[in-house]
Design an enzyme around this catalytic site. Structure first.
Site, PDB file in Angstrom:
ATOM      1  N   ARG A 104       0.470  -1.261   0.360  1.00 29.69           N
ATOM      2  CA  ARG A 104      -0.007   0.075   0.222  1.00 29.69           C
ATOM      3  C   ARG A 104       0.787   0.733  -0.421  1.00 29.69           C
ATOM      4  O   ARG A 104       2.126   1.131   0.437  1.00 29.69           O
ATOM      5  CB  ARG A 104      -1.146   0.095   1.573  1.00 29.69           C
ATOM      6  CG  ARG A 104      -1.591   1.203   1.215  1.00 29.69           C
ATOM      7  CD  ARG A 104      -2.158   1.180   2.592  1.00 29.69           C
ATOM      8  NE  ARG A 104      -3.043   2.586   2.955  1.00 29.69           N
ATOM      9  CZ  ARG A 104      -4.505   2.687   4.135  1.00 29.69           C
ATOM     10  NH1 ARG A 104      -3.694   2.105   5.101  1.00 29.69           N
ATOM     11  NH2 ARG A 104      -4.144   4.004   4.319  1.00 29.69           N
ATOM     12  N   HIS A 105       0.375   1.836  -1.161  1.00 25.61           N
ATOM     13  CA  HIS A 105       1.095   3.165  -1.010  1.00 25.61           C
ATOM     14  C   HIS A 105       1.629   4.210   0.174  1.00 25.61           C
ATOM     15  O   HIS A 105       0.733   3.684   0.912  1.00 25.61           O
ATOM     16  CB  HIS A 105       0.097   4.922  -1.345  1.00 25.61           C
ATOM     17  CG  HIS A 105      -0.875   4.832  -0.952  1.00 25.61           C
ATOM     18  ND1 HIS A 105      -1.009   5.798   0.062  1.00 25.61           N
ATOM     19  CD2 HIS A 105      -1.829   4.356  -0.870  1.00 25.61           C
ATOM     20  CE1 HIS A 105      -1.728   6.236   0.273  1.00 25.61           C
ATOM     21  NE2 HIS A 105      -2.643   5.674   0.137  1.00 25.61           N
ATOM     22  N   SER A 115      -0.110   9.629   3.334  1.00 20.06           N
ATOM     23  CA  SER A 115      -0.226  11.025   2.393  1.00 20.06           C
ATOM     24  C   SER A 115      -0.644  11.948   2.810  1.00 20.06           C
ATOM     25  O   SER A 115      -1.049  11.843   4.050  1.00 20.06           O
ATOM     26  CB  SER A 115      -1.200   9.999   0.931  1.00 20.06           C
ATOM     27  OG  SER A 115      -2.331  10.143   1.983  1.00 20.06           O
ATOM     28  N   GLU A 116      -0.980  12.732   2.522  1.00 14.40           N
ATOM     29  CA  GLU A 116      -1.206  14.463   2.530  1.00 14.40           C
ATOM     30  C   GLU A 116      -2.433  14.346   3.383  1.00 14.40           C
ATOM     31  O   GLU A 116      -2.994  14.998   4.348  1.00 14.40           O
ATOM     32  CB  GLU A 116      -0.778  15.584   1.296  1.00 14.40           C
ATOM     33  CG  GLU A 116       0.508  15.516   1.727  1.00 14.40           C
ATOM     34  CD  GLU A 116       1.065  16.896  -0.267  1.00 14.40           C
ATOM     35  OE1 GLU A 116       1.857  16.716  -0.372  1.00 14.40           O
ATOM     36  OE2 GLU A 116      -0.119  16.799  -0.271  1.00 14.40           O
ATOM     37  N   ASN A 167      -3.975  11.371   3.997  1.00 16.87           N
ATOM     38  CA  ASN A 167      -3.831  10.649   4.955  1.00 16.87           C
ATOM     39  C   ASN A 167      -3.889  11.743   6.684  1.00 16.87           C
ATOM     40  O   ASN A 167      -4.523  11.010   7.543  1.00 16.87           O
ATOM     41  CB  ASN A 167      -3.360   9.273   5.122  1.00 16.87           C
ATOM     42  CG  ASN A 167      -2.736   8.663   4.427  1.00 16.87           C
ATOM     43  OD1 ASN A 167      -2.268   8.251   3.782  1.00 16.87           O
ATOM     44  ND2 ASN A 167      -3.918   8.110   4.051  1.00 16.87           N
ATOM     45  N   GLU A 177      -7.359   3.462  -5.751  1.00 10.13           N
ATOM     46  CA  GLU A 177      -8.534   3.746  -4.569  1.00 10.13           C
ATOM     47  C   GLU A 177      -9.825   3.578  -4.666  1.00 10.13           C
ATOM     48  O   GLU A 177     -10.067   4.054  -5.666  1.00 10.13           O
ATOM     49  CB  GLU A 177      -8.217   4.454  -3.666  1.00 10.13           C
ATOM     50  CG  GLU A 177      -8.652   5.180  -2.597  1.00 10.13           C
ATOM     51  CD  GLU A 177      -8.398   3.571  -1.049  1.00 10.13           C
ATOM     52  OE1 GLU A 177      -8.621   2.463  -1.725  1.00 10.13           O
ATOM     53  OE2 GLU A 177      -7.943   4.049  -0.580  1.00 10.13           O
ATOM     54  N   LYS A 195     -13.194  13.432   7.947  1.00 13.82           N
ATOM     55  CA  LYS A 195     -13.682  12.335   8.327  1.00 13.82           C
ATOM     56  C   LYS A 195     -14.450  12.435   9.707  1.00 13.82           C
ATOM     57  O   LYS A 195     -15.487  11.973  10.042  1.00 13.82           O
ATOM     58  CB  LYS A 195     -12.643  10.997   8.717  1.00 13.82           C
ATOM     59  CG  LYS A 195     -12.433  10.438   7.242  1.00 13.82           C
ATOM     60  CD  LYS A 195     -11.311   9.551   7.050  1.00 13.82           C
ATOM     61  CE  LYS A 195     -10.754   9.541   6.056  1.00 13.82           C
ATOM     62  NZ  LYS A 195      -9.337   7.868   6.170  1.00 13.82           N
ATOM     63  N   ARG A 215     -17.454   1.253   6.250  1.00 12.70           N
ATOM     64  CA  ARG A 215     -16.998  -0.228   6.027  1.00 12.70           C
ATOM     65  C   ARG A 215     -18.100  -1.500   5.848  1.00 12.70           C
ATOM     66  O   ARG A 215     -16.937  -2.495   5.267  1.00 12.70           O
ATOM     67  CB  ARG A 215     -16.961  -0.719   7.704  1.00 12.70           C
ATOM     68  CG  ARG A 215     -15.613   0.252   8.379  1.00 12.70           C
ATOM     69  CD  ARG A 215     -14.544  -0.816   7.531  1.00 12.70           C
ATOM     70  NE  ARG A 215     -12.833   0.107   8.414  1.00 12.70           N
ATOM     71  CZ  ARG A 215     -11.833   0.483   7.103  1.00 12.70           C
ATOM     72  NH1 ARG A 215     -11.979  -0.570   6.088  1.00 12.70           N
ATOM     73  NH2 ARG A 215     -11.342   0.666   7.738  1.00 12.70           N
ATOM     74  N   ASN A 264      -7.705  -0.112  -0.338  1.00  8.83           N
ATOM     75  CA  ASN A 264      -9.072  -0.656  -0.832  1.00  8.83           C
ATOM     76  C   ASN A 264      -9.150  -1.450  -1.996  1.00  8.83           C
ATOM     77  O   ASN A 264      -9.479  -2.730  -2.174  1.00  8.83           O
ATOM     78  CB  ASN A 264     -10.256   0.392  -0.552  1.00  8.83           C
ATOM     79  CG  ASN A 264     -10.849   0.846   0.673  1.00  8.83           C
ATOM     80  OD1 ASN A 264     -11.357  -0.122   1.555  1.00  8.83           O
ATOM     81  ND2 ASN A 264     -10.343   1.862   1.074  1.00  8.83           N
TER      82      ASN A 264
END
Length: 227
Positions: free
Chosen positions: A7-8, A11-12, A14, A86, A97, A114, A183
């Site tokens: 997985r990468h 990230s910014e 994240n 993704e 979020k 989910r 994902n």
């Protein structure tokens, strides 16, 4: 035979706790260091690859490049394809979020994030940030470009790439690296390992950690582990 998923790196978005999906964001310094560490680990463990597959999003492409550079394999062919992108988070993309949970309720946001087969609200195709307005997707029929996805839909669009590109490469004897997203990799792992719809909800892949899937010569699953 072995298949390696990564997985990468972090990230910014994240770091900002934003829904990312198909929005194209960069790696943080932490993400760069994660990718370097993954590449060094592969080098130390003697992993060699003949081909790498990644998405068309910057965070995955950069991670792939860094991993290959650190493992002294930057010269191998790389195939970039949107089917490894993704999961598309629809109208949630770019939203915080925590703020989204406060607006819609924790339970609703949990379902969007989910549930295996419930998608978040669609992103308007006319939105400036829609994939419909991004030239990297110009050759994809407009009715195929997603406006929102759940994990089931993510698997449905990733699976043809597995069947047409990744699996044939492995069956021909090539050693394969796949650098993609939480994902899209979870979806492929679900198919390869045979994880149930319920169990996949708790199956997580951390950023920048090489996941090795051992398969037999017919690509049947044997075991998996992290390096």
């Amino acid at each position: 035979m072995e298949l390696v998923f990564i997985r990468h790196g972090f990230s910014e978005w994240n770091a900002k706790n934003l829904f990312t999906g198909w929005r194209d964001v960069n790696l943080t310094e932490r993400g760069v260091e994660e990718a370097k560490a993954a590449g060094k680990k592969l080098l130390d463990k003697g992993y060699e690859f003949d081909i790498a597959f990644t998405s068309v999003l910057t965070r995955a492409i950069k991670t792939c490049n860094i991993v290959l550079e650190e493992s002294h394999q930057l010269w191998i062919p790389q195939v970039k394809n949107w089917r490894l992108n993704e999961r598309h988070y629809g109208a949630l993309q770019g939203l915080d979020k925590k703020a989204t949970a406060e607006q819609y309720g924790d339970e609703q946001v949990h379902i969007w994030r989910r549930s295996y087969d419930i998608s978040p609200p669609d992103l308007d195709p006319q939105d400036p940030n829609s994939a419909h307005n991004d030239r990297r997707y110009a050759n994809i029929p407009s009715d195929v470009v997603p406006n929102a996805e759940n994990l089931k839909l993510t698997l449905e669009r990733a699976l043809p790439f597995w069947e047409d590109q990744i699996a044939p490469a492995m069956l021909s004897g090539k050693r394969v690296l796949v650098v993609a997203h939480g994902n899209s990799l979870r979806a492929l792992a679900k198919h390869i390992i045979g994880i149930s719809d319920a169990e996949i909800m708790d199956f997580e892949i951390p950023t920048g950690q090489p996941l090795v899937l051992k398969l037999d010569d017919k690509l049947n699953y044997v075991e998996h582990y992290y390096l």
